[in-house]
Design an enzyme around this catalytic site. Structure first.
Site, PDB file in Angstrom:
ATOM      1  N   HIS A 179       0.833  -1.220   0.000  1.00 46.98           N
ATOM      2  CA  HIS A 179       0.000   0.000   0.000  1.00 46.98           C
ATOM      3  C   HIS A 179       0.864   1.264   0.000  1.00 46.98           C
ATOM      4  O   HIS A 179       0.442   2.312   0.505  1.00 46.98           O
ATOM      5  CB  HIS A 179      -0.952   0.031   1.198  1.00 46.98           C
ATOM      6  CG  HIS A 179      -1.834  -1.167   1.317  1.00 46.98           C
ATOM      7  ND1 HIS A 179      -3.071  -1.245   0.708  1.00 46.98           N
ATOM      8  CD2 HIS A 179      -1.659  -2.350   1.958  1.00 46.98           C
ATOM      9  CE1 HIS A 179      -3.628  -2.418   0.978  1.00 46.98           C
ATOM     10  NE2 HIS A 179      -2.778  -3.109   1.732  1.00 46.98           N
ATOM     11  N   SER A 309      17.648  15.671 -19.001  1.00 53.62           N
ATOM     12  CA  SER A 309      16.913  16.936 -19.073  1.00 53.62           C
ATOM     13  C   SER A 309      17.640  17.915 -19.974  1.00 53.62           C
ATOM     14  O   SER A 309      18.875  17.936 -20.029  1.00 53.62           O
ATOM     15  CB  SER A 309      16.769  17.543 -17.670  1.00 53.62           C
ATOM     16  OG  SER A 309      16.215  18.839 -17.737  1.00 53.62           O
ATOM     17  N   LYS A 315      20.858  15.611 -14.557  1.00 54.58           N
ATOM     18  CA  LYS A 315      19.667  14.808 -14.283  1.00 54.58           C
ATOM     19  C   LYS A 315      19.688  13.532 -15.125  1.00 54.58           C
ATOM     20  O   LYS A 315      19.994  13.558 -16.310  1.00 54.58           O
ATOM     21  CB  LYS A 315      18.402  15.609 -14.606  1.00 54.58           C
ATOM     22  CG  LYS A 315      17.126  15.011 -14.020  1.00 54.58           C
ATOM     23  CD  LYS A 315      15.960  16.006 -14.196  1.00 54.58           C
ATOM     24  CE  LYS A 315      14.747  15.578 -13.396  1.00 54.58           C
ATOM     25  NZ  LYS A 315      14.157  14.327 -13.875  1.00 54.58           N
ATOM     26  N   GLU A 322      10.507   3.979 -19.090  1.00 54.20           N
ATOM     27  CA  GLU A 322       9.448   4.777 -19.713  1.00 54.20           C
ATOM     28  C   GLU A 322       9.107   4.253 -21.100  1.00 54.20           C
ATOM     29  O   GLU A 322       7.929   4.155 -21.478  1.00 54.20           O
ATOM     30  CB  GLU A 322       9.874   6.246 -19.765  1.00 54.20           C
ATOM     31  CG  GLU A 322       9.908   6.902 -18.388  1.00 54.20           C
ATOM     32  CD  GLU A 322      10.663   8.218 -18.369  1.00 54.20           C
ATOM     33  OE1 GLU A 322      11.117   8.663 -19.446  1.00 54.20           O
ATOM     34  OE2 GLU A 322      10.813   8.797 -17.270  1.00 54.20           O
TER      35      GLU A 322
END
Length: 451
Positions: A179, A309, A315, A322
């Protein structure tokens, strides 16, 4: 330069650079819709089918040895050096795939003909066949070949990497999460064993589902009765395909089903979708666990393949995950299209065949590529930040679960709440409340004994 070609509707002109004839040209003119071409795997399967049909027709006495040999040689010539410029048709055509069947017939009759002998695309290459039984047959052959040549090898490579990671991190104890909240500990190896079981179970399910695709509709001709085909034609074609591919194809036991239903492909693609959903889950777990590097979980580190980025220097993003999860989203959409399309086509024929096979083959191809890319460029280089993992275990309140058998749920819950409220560790809280001794706590609350 052009040459003149003819069909039942009359004469047309086509470029001398292409091998197809009038019916293919008419389809090009009549269906200028989209850019989605008939899949290459389907064309290859069709040529294999025509090769098998020529052999079966000769064996059953309906085609001369010379014509059969010419067709087989033409098929072998093309399969040895496939040239797809001669198969330009889009998916968005007649729902039986008639134009694609005729496209194949025309190209092969062209290749099999010379100044001495001219073969007819319908009377010779399409002998004992209909688009209504050849197209679903090619659908099954193409699907089986795509699974055996692409999906299963990619899946097996991914399975081997997951196994390696399971063994590599077998002794790294981490905190579990349910959870999205802290839970009791396990090892990273145990976590990866769950991923391994997902993939191995799906592999087994796909092998079982593939059996339905070894059934072929060939021999049913127009509506399933087998009109204009020898009685044993379906069996002979299936045997010839099996000899050529090494796969156990067989004639369907009900041609009416073979023409009007695509339940086997719906069922199989449902398992392909299940694979996509498991990959999505694995990808999301790794995406979250590698989030950060300082403001997220930061327990896992993914390979840095490229700048993440255009504005934030340094980054790094989980780009392989993805890409894979976008593919999984596409497969989910494909499953909806396949399911709906399989419900269509009234009476003796499903007439959504091209869009069904286009989506089935696209899912298999995309998932195969995505698994290989994710495996090579992400999972293989995954590492564990053991200090972060150890700190998460040490700070977790859910280690208090180990006290349940000794002091009961309510007192253990009170310790956890006290530790959380006072921003202290469990041991300090337990001693402050007086529910356990230091020696007992150290003996009972040991993460390595909780896995």
């Amino acid at each position: 330069m052009v040459r003149k070609v003819r069909d039942a509707f009359g004469e047309m002109e086509v470029s001398e650079a292409v091998f197809y004839g009038a019916q293919t040209k008419r389809s090009l003119d009549n269906f200028p819709i989209g850019t989605e071409k008939m899949p290459k795997q389907l064309i290859e399967a069709f040529v294999m089918l025509k090769r098998a049909a020529a052999k079966a027709n000769h064996r059953l006495g309906t085609l001369s040895l010379e014509k059969s040999t010419r067709i087989v040689d033409a098929c072998d010539q093309w399969l040895h050096q496939p040239d797809y410029q001669h198969f330009p048709l889009v998916v968005w055509q007649t729902g039986s795939g008639t134009q694609t069947n005729m496209n194949v017939n025309e190209v092969l009759s062209f290749l099999a003909s010379d100044n001495k002998v001219t073969l007819h695309p319908n009377d010779d290459v399409n002998k004992s066949q209909s688009s209504n039984d050849t197209f679903p047959t090619a659908m099954h052959v193409a699907t089986v070949l795509a699974l055996t040549d692409r999906l299963f090898p990619a899946l097996e490579r991914l399975i081997q990497t997951v196994k390696a990671k399971q063994h590599q991190f077998a002794d790294v104890v981490k905190i579990g999460r349910t959870h999205l909240q802290d839970a009791t500990p396990l090892t990273v190896g145990q976590e990866f064993s769950g991923y391994l079981a997902m993939l191995e179970k799906i592999e087994h399910m796909l092998i079982q589902d593939m059996d339905g695709c070894f059934e072929l509709a060939i021999g049913g001709t127009a509506v399933g009765t087998g009109l204009n085909a020898p009685v044993d034609f379906g069996d002979e074609v299936a045997h010839a395909l099996s000899r050529y591919t090494g796969l156990p194809f067989r004639k369907t036991d009900n041609h009416y089903h073979g023409l009007t239903s695509h339940s086997q492909l719906v069922h199989l693609h449902g398992t392909v979708k299940a694979l996509a959903m498991d990959l999505f889950k694995i990808g999301n777990d790794l995406r979250y666990l590698s989030s950060g590097p300082r403001a997220g979980y930061g327990e896992y580190t993914l390979p840095a393949n490229e700048p993440g980025s255009s504005i934030m220097p340094g980054k790094v993003n989980p780009t392989q995950i993805e890409a894979m999860t976008m593919v999984c989203s596409q497969v989910l959409g494909n499953d909806t299209t396949i399911s709906f399309a399989a419900s269509q086509g009234q009476f003796q024929l499903n007439v959504f065949k091209p869009v069904i096979i286009y989506n089935v083959l696209q899912s298999i191809e995309l998932l195969s590529d995505a698994m290989d890319s994710f495996n090579l460029r992400c999972l293989s280089g995954l590492t564990i930040n053991e200090e972060v993992v150890k700190a998460s275990v040490a700070q977790s309140l859910m280690l208090v679960t180990a006290l349940n058998p000794h002091i009961g749920y309510d007192k253990a819950s009170e310790i956890a709440k006290y530790a959380h409220l006072k921003q202290t560790d469990l041991k300090t809280a337990a001693l402050a409340l007086g529910y356990v001794t230091e020696e007992a706590f150290d003996q009972w609350v040991d993460p390595t004994k909780m896995i």
